[in-house]
Design an enzyme around this catalytic site. Sequence first.
Site, PDB file in Angstrom:
ATOM      1  CG  HIS A  48       5.256  39.150  68.352  1.00  0.00           C
ATOM      2  ND1 HIS A  48       4.244  38.485  67.678  1.00  0.00           N
ATOM      3  CD2 HIS A  48       6.195  38.188  68.621  1.00  0.00           C
ATOM      4  CE1 HIS A  48       4.552  37.212  67.568  1.00  0.00           C
ATOM      5  NE2 HIS A  48       5.722  37.001  68.121  1.00  0.00           N
ATOM      6  CG  HIS A  50       9.321  36.993  69.351  1.00  0.00           C
ATOM      7  ND1 HIS A  50       8.483  36.288  70.200  1.00  0.00           N
ATOM      8  CD2 HIS A  50      10.104  37.765  70.155  1.00  0.00           C
ATOM      9  CE1 HIS A  50       8.751  36.618  71.460  1.00  0.00           C
ATOM     10  NE2 HIS A  50       9.724  37.511  71.453  1.00  0.00           N
ATOM     11  CG  ASP A  52       8.284  33.118  64.912  1.00  0.00           C
ATOM     12  OD1 ASP A  52       8.649  34.079  65.609  1.00  0.00           O
ATOM     13  OD2 ASP A  52       7.385  32.330  65.274  1.00  0.00           O
ATOM     14  CG  HIS A  53       5.464  36.505  64.212  1.00  0.00           C
ATOM     15  ND1 HIS A  53       4.102  36.314  64.092  1.00  0.00           N
ATOM     16  CD2 HIS A  53       5.892  35.517  65.039  1.00  0.00           C
ATOM     17  CE1 HIS A  53       3.725  35.274  64.816  1.00  0.00           C
ATOM     18  NE2 HIS A  53       4.803  34.777  65.396  1.00  0.00           N
ATOM     19  CG  HIS A 126       4.073  36.318  72.656  1.00  0.00           C
ATOM     20  ND1 HIS A 126       4.005  34.981  72.959  1.00  0.00           N
ATOM     21  CD2 HIS A 126       5.095  36.449  71.752  1.00  0.00           C
ATOM     22  CE1 HIS A 126       4.922  34.336  72.272  1.00  0.00           C
ATOM     23  NE2 HIS A 126       5.602  35.203  71.530  1.00  0.00           N
ATOM     24  CG  ASP A 197       3.407  34.030  68.323  1.00  0.00           C
ATOM     25  OD1 ASP A 197       2.725  33.680  67.346  1.00  0.00           O
ATOM     26  OD2 ASP A 197       4.645  33.895  68.378  1.00  0.00           O
ATOM     27  CG  HIS A 255       2.929  30.457  66.186  1.00  0.00           C
ATOM     28  ND1 HIS A 255       3.549  29.873  67.250  1.00  0.00           N
ATOM     29  CD2 HIS A 255       3.773  31.393  65.706  1.00  0.00           C
ATOM     30  CE1 HIS A 255       4.741  30.435  67.427  1.00  0.00           C
ATOM     31  NE2 HIS A 255       4.902  31.362  66.492  1.00  0.00           N
TER      32      HIS A 255
END
Length: 296
Positions: A48, A50, A52-53, A126, A197, A255
């Site tokens: 996805h 976001h 942090d990915h 998520h 996530d 995570h």
Amino acid sequence: MPTTERNTSAVFVNREGDQLLFDAGEGTQRQMMRFGTGFGATALFVTHTHGDHVLGIPGLIQTWNFNDRNAPLDVYVPAGRAGEVWELIRVANTTPSFPVEVHEVSAGETALEREEYRVEAVATEHRTRSVGYALVEKDRKGRFDRERAEELGVEPGPKFSQLHRGEEVKAEDGTLVEPEQVVGAPRPGRRVVYTGDTRPVQSVVDAAEDADLLIHDATFAEAAADRAEQTGHSTAREAGELAAAAGAKRLALTHISSRYAGNAKPLETEANQPFSGEAFVPDDGQKLSIPYADAE
């Protein structure tokens, strides 16, 4: 958030020389240098978008440009997110000097197909469009019984290979020898599942059935279960329960919230209560070898 001990999300898989990267959070390229993975990844699987990915993607692209990469790169993203990933790829006016293809995938689709394995998209839950990924090896040939072949009068040499390929051959006395007489049943390949996530969902249980390794969101301890539900994450115990339901052999808890930066061991304890396999919080750079189930 990154901590002094733990970076954001990125999992590097070397499958018999094929280098695959799953997510690329901030600092991924530095981690690749630090832990010696090499920069030969040919495919990037994004769960996805976001930050942090994905915030490691621009740096990787620019480093590959600087190093005169010419090998193509395939990027797989959840349906509807290709535009966002292209914006990351082209940030700072960078146009890749090597071929880049961004493919949108939906849960249940095969993202990548190779002769010996495939990578499938798995439904996750998520706060945004997301998928997990399952790397599934195809069945391998059964074991060849050399002793039995010789008993049946097959001379050592090319005919052994023919039998192992599924072809019948003639023995020295002219009789036909069938492959099933000397080749065992097909042997299962390995299965690795990475969720990104997610809340615990049945689709991951199905994808991780008998998995050799399940890499699952375990952001919170059970005391923060309400927070996990509100934010679209899982607790370590929920990850352990899911792994148990799937019959996975090993469970890597990832995570991890920065609130556990000082000590993530309680998460392992919680996950191992319902799970009879091995549940652990991997350290950054930890390398896991995944043997075949029938390895001797």
